[in-house]
Design a protein around this motif. Sequence first.
Motif, short mmCIF file in Angstrom:
data_model
loop_
_atom_site.label_atom_id
_atom_site.label_comp_id
_atom_site.label_asym_id
_atom_site.label_seq_id
_atom_site.Cartn_x
_atom_site.Cartn_y
_atom_site.Cartn_z
N GLN A 266 -33.06 -45.89 -8.89
CA GLN A 266 -31.87 -45.52 -8.15
C GLN A 266 -32.15 -45.61 -6.67
N PRO A 267 -31.11 -45.80 -5.86
CA PRO A 267 -31.33 -45.99 -4.41
C PRO A 267 -32.01 -44.80 -3.76
N LEU A 268 -32.89 -45.09 -2.82
CA LEU A 268 -33.56 -44.05 -2.06
C LEU A 268 -32.64 -43.52 -0.97
N ASP A 269 -32.75 -42.24 -0.69
CA ASP A 269 -31.95 -41.61 0.35
C ASP A 269 -32.67 -41.78 1.68
N MET A 270 -32.45 -42.91 2.34
CA MET A 270 -33.14 -43.22 3.59
C MET A 270 -32.21 -43.27 4.78
N PHE A 271 -30.94 -42.98 4.59
CA PHE A 271 -29.96 -43.20 5.66
C PHE A 271 -29.17 -41.93 5.92
N TYR A 272 -28.81 -41.74 7.19
CA TYR A 272 -28.01 -40.62 7.65
C TYR A 272 -28.73 -39.30 7.43
N ASN A 273 -30.02 -39.27 7.74
CA ASN A 273 -30.81 -38.06 7.62
C ASN A 273 -31.91 -38.08 8.69
N SER A 274 -32.82 -37.12 8.62
CA SER A 274 -33.87 -37.01 9.63
C SER A 274 -34.82 -38.21 9.60
N PHE A 275 -35.05 -38.75 8.41
CA PHE A 275 -35.95 -39.91 8.30
C PHE A 275 -35.40 -41.11 9.05
N SER A 276 -34.14 -41.44 8.83
CA SER A 276 -33.55 -42.60 9.51
C SER A 276 -33.46 -42.37 11.01
N LEU A 277 -33.16 -41.12 11.41
CA LEU A 277 -33.08 -40.82 12.85
C LEU A 277 -34.42 -41.04 13.51
N GLN A 278 -35.49 -40.48 12.93
CA GLN A 278 -36.80 -40.61 13.55
C GLN A 278 -37.30 -42.04 13.53
N LEU A 279 -37.05 -42.76 12.45
CA LEU A 279 -37.49 -44.14 12.34
C LEU A 279 -36.85 -45.02 13.40
N VAL A 280 -35.54 -44.93 13.56
CA VAL A 280 -34.84 -45.78 14.52
C VAL A 280 -35.15 -45.35 15.95
N MET A 281 -35.35 -44.06 16.18
CA MET A 281 -35.73 -43.60 17.52
C MET A 281 -37.08 -44.19 17.93
N ALA B 220 -34.93 -40.04 25.40
CA ALA B 220 -34.75 -39.67 23.99
C ALA B 220 -34.04 -38.33 23.86
N VAL B 221 -34.23 -37.42 24.82
CA VAL B 221 -33.57 -36.12 24.75
C VAL B 221 -32.06 -36.29 24.79
N GLY B 222 -31.57 -37.16 25.64
CA GLY B 222 -30.13 -37.35 25.77
C GLY B 222 -29.56 -38.49 24.95
N GLU B 223 -30.30 -38.99 23.98
CA GLU B 223 -29.83 -40.11 23.17
C GLU B 223 -28.55 -39.75 22.42
N PHE B 224 -27.60 -40.69 22.42
CA PHE B 224 -26.31 -40.46 21.76
C PHE B 224 -26.05 -41.43 20.62
N VAL B 225 -26.31 -42.71 20.84
CA VAL B 225 -25.93 -43.75 19.89
C VAL B 225 -26.68 -43.60 18.57
N ILE B 226 -28.01 -43.47 18.63
CA ILE B 226 -28.80 -43.41 17.40
C ILE B 226 -28.48 -42.18 16.56
N PRO B 227 -28.45 -40.96 17.13
CA PRO B 227 -28.08 -39.80 16.29
C PRO B 227 -26.67 -39.91 15.71
N ASP B 228 -25.75 -40.51 16.46
CA ASP B 228 -24.38 -40.61 15.99
C ASP B 228 -24.24 -41.59 14.83
N LEU B 229 -25.01 -42.69 14.87
CA LEU B 229 -24.85 -43.75 13.86
C LEU B 229 -25.76 -43.56 12.65
N VAL B 230 -26.96 -43.04 12.84
CA VAL B 230 -27.90 -42.96 11.72
C VAL B 230 -28.45 -41.55 11.47
N GLY B 231 -28.10 -40.58 12.33
CA GLY B 231 -28.72 -39.26 12.23
C GLY B 231 -28.11 -38.32 11.23
N GLY B 232 -26.81 -38.39 11.04
CA GLY B 232 -26.16 -37.47 10.13
C GLY B 232 -25.73 -36.19 10.82
#
Length: 321
Positions: A180-195, A256-268
């Motif tokens: 089954q698909p792994l939960d890798m998106f819209y969570n802390s993992f995806s946020l940290q990875l893309v950051m 990184a403290v003021g990042e907006f795009v990444i948390p909004d799109l992949v952070g959840g």
Amino acid sequence: MSINIKRRMRPGRKFVIGIPYLWLLIFFLVPFAIVLKISFAEQEIAIPPYSPLFVTDPETGKETLHLFYQNYQDIFYNFWHTLGQMLHLIPADGDSSIYLRTYWSSVKTAFMTTVICLLIGYPMAYAISRANPAYRNGLLLAIMLPFWTSFLLRVYAWMGLLSQNGIINNLLMEYGIINQPLDMFYNSFSLQLVMVYAYLPFMILPLYTQLIKLDHRLLEAASDLGAGPIKSFLTITLPLSKTGIIAGSMLVFVPAVGEFVIPDLVGGSENLMIGKTLWMAFFDQNNWPLASALAVVMVILLVIPITLFHHYENREIEGAK
């Protein structure tokens, strides 16, 4: 003759030194002054949606300065109220401040991003600095190559990779690795990875600039004196690259403290950061004074530690001299 040359060079040196200060004045101090001004205004249903600071008396025609401090009072009251709940000093009443939690989430995420970028970027920068000069420029080009593509497109590409119907999950399921698909998106993992992906070049380049200047004769001398590779690294390479570590960490942590795009799109929703909070205050609530006050507090929380750190570093340098 030398005195005349020095005198001729002074205007040019002042011009070169003045360019960064002019840039700082135009693109930081002036906008910050405007935001600071708005932060002391009141929210109004008007265009612009805030009250003027100078109010004219219709009878006397005299202008008076009207400063509204309620925005800062609310922010700091909510800070201490929520901090007391988090430390169990006061009972939880459901009235917690989103501001303290988003500030803490922003600092924590930026700190983790900085640490991971340092752990990954230092070996990469060291390897590039020790590589054959014929391949060195190509390796640096590979580090900078992502900048040739739009930042937003690169984030969207990660969305396509990490989502449940994305490329990674489809490949893993196709080859029977997962059921089954792994939960890798819209969570802390995806946020940290893309950051980390987005800010890693900002760590590598300052480190490379410092490591490339390292005198390798020092390592040879340490080896001749019986020091092993680990001891040579800890006593010579690491201390001499301290400036690059500090510069890279600042270049990663501060934006990184003021990042907006990444948390909004992949952070959840559970990874709300201060950039998103400012956006909601500006556009959803149309409360420009509150959003400006939040931005001023964020800048102060960043500038004061950085200023104290640079003051401490300058004192160490002067003491060494």
